[in-house]
Design an enzyme around this catalytic site. Structure first.
Site, PDB file in Angstrom:
ATOM      1  N   LYS A   1       0.864  -1.179   0.000  1.00  0.00           N
ATOM      2  CA  LYS A   1       0.000   0.000   0.000  1.00  0.00           C
ATOM      3  C   LYS A   1       0.900   1.229   0.000  1.00  0.00           C
ATOM      4  CE  LYS A   1      -3.985  -2.181   0.481  1.00  0.00           C
ATOM      5  NZ  LYS A   1      -5.180  -2.029  -0.370  1.00  0.00           N
TER       6      LYS A   1
ATOM      7  N   ASP B   1      -0.592  -0.242  -4.350  1.00  0.00           N
ATOM      8  CA  ASP B   1      -2.021   0.078  -4.311  1.00  0.00           C
ATOM      9  C   ASP B   1      -2.176   1.366  -3.512  1.00  0.00           C
ATOM     10  OD1 ASP B   1      -4.747   0.181  -4.176  1.00  0.00           O
ATOM     11  OD2 ASP B   1      -5.015  -1.747  -3.166  1.00  0.00           O
TER      12      ASP B   1
ATOM     13  N   GLU C   1      -2.253   0.578  -8.483  1.00  0.00           N
ATOM     14  CA  GLU C   1      -3.678   0.292  -8.340  1.00  0.00           C
ATOM     15  C   GLU C   1      -4.438   1.490  -7.781  1.00  0.00           C
ATOM     16  OE1 GLU C   1      -4.201  -3.406  -6.259  1.00  0.00           O
ATOM     17  OE2 GLU C   1      -6.314  -3.049  -5.915  1.00  0.00           O
TER      18      GLU C   1
ATOM     19  N   GLY D   1      -8.566  -9.500  -2.764  1.00  0.00           N
ATOM     20  CA  GLY D   1      -9.047 -10.107  -1.528  1.00  0.00           C
ATOM     21  C   GLY D   1      -9.704  -9.072  -0.637  1.00  0.00           C
TER      22      GLY D   1
HETATM   23 MG    MG Z   1      -7.073  -2.211  -4.068  1.00  0.00          MG
END
Ligand code: MG
Length: 272
Positions: free
Chosen positions: A66, A91, A116, A193
């Site tokens: 992230k 992401d 992402e 997920g």
């Molecule tokens: Mg995502």
């Protein structure tokens, strides 16, 4: 998501009634699926590097971290210094705006598989502007809620990869529809997920066998999230980073009703 839960239960029941594997009923073709992991923001860079090291040792094929302003270029740079060749994604969960475009371009040097959902969670237009100016593939997650969204995003050129989460799109039927739209545009998808228990995890595994799931998903072992899962056997990932697909009726995993009973906090029975 509530609709997705009910719809998937019907697919699951149909697979059992027809005595076929759920993945075959969905149209799957793979006998194993490649697995990646997603790692959140940590307290320190060292802690993140330690976690990545553990996951790579466990065999995972793709690391996704992230990112957000203040936790991005430095972090990616340290990861790349230590592991120049791993498959790495990031992401952003909509942490940036188009004003950050020059900053986002600095991500290019890290040779990411994708970035992402960098911009707003409901946006296609500005992601297209960004994608035009970047070599790195943009992947849309939150913005894609159905096949029509996928069509709009791909016609606009908003992304080159799509993340499909069964819950987010409302069940298997729409997930397959998004998969098919992406396939038509020659755009690969992967399965995201949402911290599922074993039941949802087994559904993600079945979905990931469809032919256009060409990139490792966030479908990982039960033990990454659960001390004790509600299915048996638990989902395990081989040291090669794959989950093998079982050619047995249903999901191939049995629900542990005793365990579900044990952790249930509220029960409501609806009758007609
Ligand atoms: Mg995502």
């Amino acid at each position: 998501m509530a609709k997705g839960a009910l719809e998937n239960a019907v697919w699951d029941a149909e697979a059992k009634a027809k005595n076929v594997p759920l993945w075959r009923l969905l149209g799957g073709t793979r006998d194993k699926i490649p697995c990646g992991v997603s790692i959140g923001i940590q307290d320190s860079h060292e802690q993140l590097l330690d976690k990545i090291s553990t996951e790579l040792d466990a065999g995972y094929q793709r690391i996704k971290v992230k990112v957000k302003p203040g936790w991005d270029v430095d972090v990616l740079s340290k990861i790349r210094q230590r592991w120049p060749n791993i498959t790495l994604s990031c992401d952003a969960n909509s942490a940036y705006t188009l004003q950050d475009i020059d900053h986002l371009k600095r991500f290019e040097e890290f040779k990411l598989l994708m970035i992402e959902q960098p911009l707003w969670n409901d946006d296609f237009y500005f992601h297209a502007t960004l994608q035009q100016q970047m070599q790195t593939a943009v992947c849309l997650d939150e913005a894609i809620e159905n096949a029509r969204d996928a069509q709009a995003a791909l016609e606009l050129g908003s992304c080159r990869i799509i993340n499909i989460k069964v819950g987010r799109v409302g069940g298997f039927s729409e997930a397959i529809a998004v998969h098919n739209v992406a396939e038509k545009f020659n755009v690969p998808v992967w399965c995201g997920g949402m911290l599922e228990s074993g039941l949802g995890r087994s559904h993600n595994i079945a979905l990931s066998t469809l032919p256009n799931f060409k990139l490792p998903g966030d479908v990982s072992a039960s033990k990454r999230y659960w001390k004790e899962d509600v299915i048996e056997p638990e989902v395990t990932v081989g040291s090669d980073g794959f989950i093998p697909i079982k050619d047995v009726p249903g999901t191939g995993y049995k629900l542990r009703e005793d365990q579900i009973e044990k952790i249930t906090v509220k029960k409501e029975i609806l009758r007609k």
